[in-house]
Design a protein around this motif. Sequence first.
Motif, mmCIF file in Angstrom:
data_model
loop_
_atom_site.group_PDB
_atom_site.id
_atom_site.type_symbol
_atom_site.label_atom_id
_atom_site.label_comp_id
_atom_site.label_asym_id
_atom_site.label_seq_id
_atom_site.Cartn_x
_atom_site.Cartn_y
_atom_site.Cartn_z
ATOM 1 N N GLN A 152 -3.290 3.866 5.370
ATOM 2 C CA GLN A 152 -2.528 4.676 4.425
ATOM 3 C C GLN A 152 -2.641 6.159 4.761
ATOM 4 O O GLN A 152 -1.657 6.906 4.696
ATOM 5 N N ARG A 153 -3.841 6.586 5.113
ATOM 6 C CA ARG A 153 -4.045 7.998 5.466
ATOM 7 C C ARG A 153 -3.245 8.350 6.719
ATOM 8 O O ARG A 153 -2.644 9.419 6.804
ATOM 9 N N LEU A 213 -7.855 5.794 -0.393
ATOM 10 C CA LEU A 213 -6.814 5.161 0.414
ATOM 11 C C LEU A 213 -7.433 4.590 1.680
ATOM 12 O O LEU A 213 -8.478 5.059 2.138
ATOM 13 N N GLU A 243 0.812 -1.216 0.000
ATOM 14 C CA GLU A 243 0.000 0.000 0.000
ATOM 15 C C GLU A 243 0.847 1.268 0.000
ATOM 16 O O GLU A 243 0.304 2.377 0.008
ATOM 17 N N LEU A 296 0.009 5.228 -1.978
ATOM 18 C CA LEU A 296 0.045 6.377 -1.070
ATOM 19 C C LEU A 296 1.005 7.439 -1.595
ATOM 20 O O LEU A 296 0.656 8.627 -1.645
ATOM 21 N N GLY A 345 0.428 8.500 5.702
ATOM 22 C CA GLY A 345 0.666 9.673 4.866
ATOM 23 C C GLY A 345 0.696 10.960 5.673
ATOM 24 O O GLY A 345 1.568 11.827 5.472
ATOM 25 N N VAL A 393 -8.835 12.463 0.360
ATOM 26 C CA VAL A 393 -8.636 11.047 0.016
ATOM 27 C C VAL A 393 -9.901 10.445 -0.587
ATOM 28 O O VAL A 393 -9.839 9.659 -1.538
#
Length: 303
Positions: A190-191, A186, A59, A63, A194, A182
Motif C-alpha cells: 500500500q505504501r 498500511l 487495500e 490507502l 501510495g 504510515v
Amino acid sequence: MSYKSRAILIGVLSALFFAVTFVLNRSMSLDGGSWLWTASFRYYWMILLLLPILALRNELKPLCQHMRLHWWRWLLWSTVGFGIFYGGLTYASSFAPGWLLASTWQITIIAGVCLAPFLGNTHNKLSRNSILFSLLILLGVFIVQIPQAKAVSTAALLKSVVPITLAAFAYPLGNRKMMQLVDGQLSALQRLCGMTLASLPCWILLSATAIAQHDIPSGNLLFQTFLIALFSGVIATWLFFKATDLVRNDQKSLAAVEATQSTEVIFALIGEVLILHAVIPDPLSMLGIGIVILGMILHSRKS
C-alpha cells in the motif's frame, strides 16, 4: 531466523531486482532514449501494475482514506523519495555505466546514517560500528571513482556523481518519513502504491518537458521501462519496503538493511558484462567494489 536476519536476506533479494534499473537505464541511454521518458514511464507502468493488485486485496480504500487525511505529506515525501531519487538516477545514466552508478549509489548508506538524528530517532542511536562501516563503504565508492575521474571530463563526472548523490539522500529520506507517517497502518505494498500515485505530478511534469522538446518514446523504451517497473519498481521496492518495515523501530538493523543495497554493484556489473558486453572494471575499481562489499558484510553482521 531472527527478524533482523530475515530483513537482511529480503534486502539482498531486493538489491538483485534493483540492479535491473542500472543495466536497463544504461541500455536505453546508449540507444538514445531520453531520461525524461525513462523516469516517467517506470512509474506510469507501476500504477497500472499496482492498482489492480490492491483492488483485489481490498487495500485500495484504506490507502485512499489515509492519503486524503495526510495529502500534503504524501505529496511532499513521495516527490522526494521517488521523484528526486529516480529523476537523478536516470539523468546520471546518460553519463556513466550502470556498475559505476550502482557503486556511487551506495552513498545512500551513509546518507541513512546522517539523516537518522534529524528524523526523531535520538532514542535509538547508531553504534560506532555502524558509522565506521558506513565510512568504509564510502571509501570504496571514492576508490571506484578514481579511474573514472581520470578518463572523463570534470563536467561529465559531476553530471553523474552529483545527481546520484542527491538521489542517494532523497530515497532514504522519503522512505523513512513515509514509514513514520504510515506507522504500520498500511502494508508495504500500500505504501509503495501510495507513493507512486502521490509522485504522479512529478512524472507528468517530466513528460510535458519531453513533449515540449518534441521527443517521442520508442517502442523499445516502452518495453524496457515496463521491465524496470515490474522487476525494480514493484518487486524490488516492495521487498525493500518489507525489509525496512520489519526493522523500522531499530536504527541499527535499519542501517544494516539499507547496507544490503551495496550488493547491487555486483549484480549490475554482472548484468552489464553479460547483456551490454561492457568492459570489466580495472583492478583499482574492483578493489573499490570489494571494499564496498566488505563494508556491507560487516554492517550486516557486526552493527
